[in-house]
Design an enzyme around this catalytic site. Sequence first.
Site, PDB file in Angstrom:
ATOM      1  N   VAL A   1       0.838  -1.204   0.000  1.00  0.00           N
ATOM      2  CA  VAL A   1       0.000   0.000   0.000  1.00  0.00           C
ATOM      3  C   VAL A   1       0.875   1.258   0.000  1.00  0.00           C
ATOM      4  O   VAL A   1       0.647   2.198  -0.770  1.00  0.00           O
ATOM      5  CB  VAL A   1      -0.964   0.018   1.213  1.00  0.00           C
ATOM      6  N   GLY A   2       1.901   1.260   0.864  1.00  0.00           N
ATOM      7  CA  GLY A   2       2.738   2.450   1.012  1.00  0.00           C
ATOM      8  C   GLY A   2       3.471   2.807  -0.275  1.00  0.00           C
ATOM      9  O   GLY A   2       3.449   3.966  -0.712  1.00  0.00           O
TER      10      GLY A   2
ATOM     11  N   ARG B   1      -3.072  -9.882   8.683  1.00  0.00           N
ATOM     12  CA  ARG B   1      -3.434 -11.069   9.451  1.00  0.00           C
ATOM     13  C   ARG B   1      -2.967 -12.328   8.713  1.00  0.00           C
ATOM     14  O   ARG B   1      -3.216 -12.477   7.525  1.00  0.00           O
ATOM     15  CB  ARG B   1      -4.956 -11.091   9.620  1.00  0.00           C
TER      16      ARG B   1
ATOM     17  N   ARG C   1      -7.904 -11.977  15.501  1.00  0.00           N
ATOM     18  CA  ARG C   1      -7.991 -10.517  15.384  1.00  0.00           C
ATOM     19  C   ARG C   1      -7.261  -9.843  16.535  1.00  0.00           C
ATOM     20  O   ARG C   1      -6.659  -8.790  16.385  1.00  0.00           O
ATOM     21  CB  ARG C   1      -9.456 -10.086  15.408  1.00  0.00           C
TER      22      ARG C   1
ATOM     23  N   VAL D   1      -3.738   4.037   7.903  1.00  0.00           N
ATOM     24  CA  VAL D   1      -4.246   3.034   6.964  1.00  0.00           C
ATOM     25  C   VAL D   1      -4.187   1.628   7.575  1.00  0.00           C
ATOM     26  O   VAL D   1      -4.919   0.728   7.183  1.00  0.00           O
ATOM     27  CB  VAL D   1      -3.426   3.067   5.640  1.00  0.00           C
TER      28      VAL D   1
ATOM     29  N   ASN E   1      -4.622  -1.679   9.631  1.00  0.00           N
ATOM     30  CA  ASN E   1      -5.798  -2.343  10.217  1.00  0.00           C
ATOM     31  C   ASN E   1      -5.504  -2.954  11.582  1.00  0.00           C
ATOM     32  O   ASN E   1      -4.350  -3.262  11.854  1.00  0.00           O
ATOM     33  CB  ASN E   1      -6.268  -3.446   9.266  1.00  0.00           C
TER      34      ASN E   1
ATOM     35  N   HIS F   1     -14.529   0.042   9.407  1.00  0.00           N
ATOM     36  CA  HIS F   1     -13.932  -0.558   8.218  1.00  0.00           C
ATOM     37  C   HIS F   1     -13.829  -2.066   8.445  1.00  0.00           C
ATOM     38  O   HIS F   1     -12.840  -2.560   8.932  1.00  0.00           O
ATOM     39  CB  HIS F   1     -12.540   0.046   8.020  1.00  0.00           C
TER      40      HIS F   1
END
Length: 310
Positions: free
Chosen positions: A12-13, A81, A87, A117, A119, A174
Amino acid sequence: MPKITIIGAGAVGATAAQRIVEKELGDVVLTDIVEGLPQGKALDLLEAGPLFGYDSKITGTNDYRDIEGSDVVVITAGIARKPGMTREDLLKINAKIIREVSQNIARYSPDSIVITVTNPLDIMTYLTMKTTGFPPQRVFGMSGVLDSGRFASFIALELGCSVRDISAMVLGGHGDTMVPLPRFTTVLGVPITELLPQETIRRLIERTVNGGAEIVNLLKTGSAFYAPSAAVTNMVEAVVKDTKRILPVCAYLNGEYGRKDIYLGVPVKLGKRGVEEIIELKLTQDEKKALDRSADAVSQGIASLSGLVS
Ligand code: APR
């Protein structure tokens, strides 16, 4: 040029960095704990500049001193994950990373706008705000822009129309409890409730809610990054260009939508001061119930941070 730091040079980065320099939104500093990774990706992106004609500078570093004076900081550092991981396990590991990253942001870029961003998003954004000690207006998370993008793309496929004419609205946390709102999702101003049968809308909503998982199942060894990085870029653009766009963002609520001391996806006005206004939509009872359910789930997650936040 604004200085935009991206912490975490992973999928993502690095893709966000690419999109940001290609749009010349600012000069980018890419950081990571892995030595050489941000330096290598930054150099590669710098060398693409002459080919695509962008003059944004991009550098890579493992040293937080290089983020000094950033206008905007995007946090994508964290782990995804893995099989067998609960979680709670994920939350603990990423919370530790967010704490470390946020302390450095507060130290080296005390005036920055921070976009989280990592999670689980709503909880990590809350932790970012608490750890930096920044005013909540300057700390928010990327969720609704991505989820709305997914919803809009499925609607466009269904109707065979251009994505440009669709304005989609997804609120809430989200994750599994996100709240896509068909009444506020329109094609050139016409709500999709007037364009598609209820059953179809239900199917598109379900696909949106499972949008992240659908991609993980296909990729098998990673998660989505093209759309998430596009969502980050839209948000960075709204801040650095002070566009005042209304976007669904994970923002701090202090009484809005009947909730306090929580981060949740709601429509906000984004500009150079960050979240400049929270827009309160008039929800039906059912919509409010769904948002409350989502907020309750986020609250539980935040409660599990006890010990990490004061
Ligand atoms: N400081 C800086 N960088 C770190 C740290 C840390 N303490 N810990 C991990 N990282 C880096 C990793 O080295 C890796 O390069 O964060 C990067 C994460 O990249 P990926 O594993 O490719 O994950 P990505 O797909 O980019 O997702 C990042 O965004 O959408 C969310 O759920 C996703 O939480 C995840 C985050």
